[in-house]
Design a protein around this motif. Structure first.
Motif, PDB file in Angstrom:
ATOM      1  N   ARG A 170       0.836  -1.195   0.000  1.00  0.00           N
ATOM      2  CA  ARG A 170       0.000   0.000   0.000  1.00  0.00           C
ATOM      3  C   ARG A 170       0.876   1.253   0.000  1.00  0.00           C
ATOM      4  NH1 ARG A 170      -2.178   3.460   3.962  1.00  0.00           N
ATOM      5  NH2 ARG A 170      -1.081   2.231   5.483  1.00  0.00           N
ATOM      6  N   GLU A 171       1.947   1.235   0.810  1.00  0.00           N
ATOM      7  CA  GLU A 171       2.864   2.377   0.872  1.00  0.00           C
ATOM      8  C   GLU A 171       3.529   2.607  -0.484  1.00  0.00           C
ATOM      9  OE1 GLU A 171       3.613   4.603   3.303  1.00  0.00           O
ATOM     10  OE2 GLU A 171       1.974   3.735   4.474  1.00  0.00           O
ATOM     11  N   ILE A 172       3.921   1.497  -1.115  1.00  0.00           N
ATOM     12  CA  ILE A 172       4.565   1.609  -2.433  1.00  0.00           C
ATOM     13  C   ILE A 172       3.578   2.193  -3.439  1.00  0.00           C
ATOM     14  CG2 ILE A 172       5.508   0.282  -4.369  1.00  0.00           C
ATOM     15  CD1 ILE A 172       6.704  -1.619  -2.250  1.00  0.00           C
ATOM     16  N   LEU A 173       2.358   1.669  -3.433  1.00  0.00           N
ATOM     17  CA  LEU A 173       1.329   2.193  -4.332  1.00  0.00           C
ATOM     18  C   LEU A 173       1.060   3.671  -4.053  1.00  0.00           C
ATOM     19  CD1 LEU A 173      -1.381  -0.623  -4.595  1.00  0.00           C
ATOM     20  CD2 LEU A 173       0.068   0.254  -6.416  1.00  0.00           C
ATOM     21  N   HIS A 174       0.954   4.013  -2.767  1.00  0.00           N
ATOM     22  CA  HIS A 174       0.677   5.394  -2.375  1.00  0.00           C
ATOM     23  C   HIS A 174       1.802   6.316  -2.855  1.00  0.00           C
ATOM     24  CE1 HIS A 174      -1.228   8.563  -0.220  1.00  0.00           C
ATOM     25  NE2 HIS A 174      -0.199   8.728   0.641  1.00  0.00           N
ATOM     26  N   MET A 175       3.058   5.861  -2.711  1.00  0.00           N
ATOM     27  CA  MET A 175       4.195   6.668  -3.156  1.00  0.00           C
ATOM     28  C   MET A 175       4.166   6.801  -4.683  1.00  0.00           C
ATOM     29  SD  MET A 175       7.271   5.597  -0.478  1.00  0.00           S
ATOM     30  CE  MET A 175       8.149   4.771  -1.700  1.00  0.00           C
ATOM     31  N   LYS A 176       3.832   5.754  -5.399  1.00  0.00           N
ATOM     32  CA  LYS A 176       3.780   5.768  -6.849  1.00  0.00           C
ATOM     33  C   LYS A 176       2.680   6.707  -7.328  1.00  0.00           C
ATOM     34  CE  LYS A 176       3.876   2.773 -10.783  1.00  0.00           C
ATOM     35  NZ  LYS A 176       3.796   1.485 -11.330  1.00  0.00           N
ATOM     36  N   ILE A 177       1.524   6.665  -6.680  1.00  0.00           N
ATOM     37  CA  ILE A 177       0.403   7.552  -7.046  1.00  0.00           C
ATOM     38  C   ILE A 177       0.798   8.990  -6.790  1.00  0.00           C
ATOM     39  CG2 ILE A 177      -1.949   8.214  -6.428  1.00  0.00           C
ATOM     40  CD1 ILE A 177      -2.513   5.239  -5.968  1.00  0.00           C
TER      41      ILE A 177
END
Length: 181
Positions: A170-177
């Motif tokens: 989720r953190e990785i996705l959030h950072m990517k977004i």
């Protein structure tokens, strides 16, 4: 020279002084004819209380109702001796676990003249055996509970690992977004 009567008197004296075992002599019908000090100590009756009574007096009502004492005498007469264990009754009404050996006594002509009954109080050993069985059952139950706890703990640990992985993703996705914005 020692006479037969002297030997008999010495044996009676020796048997009378035994304290750890009940040594009882019975007539062919099962009536008590001799009672030693050990019998008094174990069962609580004096010789005067019990001589002339049937030896079934010490058995539970259930054993007497099932004719156990009579069957034991018949077995001893047929097989020369018989052993038995079970609960017996003291004068005060308390029970004790007894191991008894009953031996048939025959005269020179082979006629049954009575029985000897040697009884030992094994209540302490029986109670220790029962306590051991109870403790073993409690140990098995504790081991089962420990296994369930380990399984549950292992499952919780696996669940935490999964949550940690999802949170990381989720953190990785959030950072990517956030980068794309």
């Amino acid at each position: 020279q020692t006479t037969h009567d002297q030997i008999t008197a010495a044996v009676h004296q020796m048997v009378g002084q035994v304290k750890d075992y009940s040594i009882v002599m019975l007539d062919p019908g099962g009536l008590v004819v001799h009672w030693n000090d050990g019998a008094q100590r174990i069962m609580g009756y004096t010789a005067g209380d019990i001589v002339g009574r049937h030896f079934s007096y010490f058995y539970s009502a259930e054993d007497v109702g099932g004719d156990k004492p009579t069957r034991l005498l018949a077995q001893a007469a047929e097989q020369r001796s018989v052993e038995d264990e079970g609960w017996r009754l003291r004068k005060d009404g308390s029970r004790f676990w007894a191991r008894a050996a009953i031996a048939a006594i025959y005269d020179e002509a082979g006629k049954l003249i009575g029985f000897s009954q040697l009884t030992r109080d094994l209540t302490v050993q029986k109670e220790a055996e029962s306590d051991k069985t109870l403790l073993e059952a409690q140990l098995r139950q504790a081991q089962k509970m420990e296994a369930v706890g380990r399984l549950a703990g292992g499952g919780a640990n696996n669940f935490n690992n999964l949550i940690t992985g999802i949170s990381g993703f989720r953190e990785i996705l959030h950072m990517k977004i956030n980068k794309e914005d």
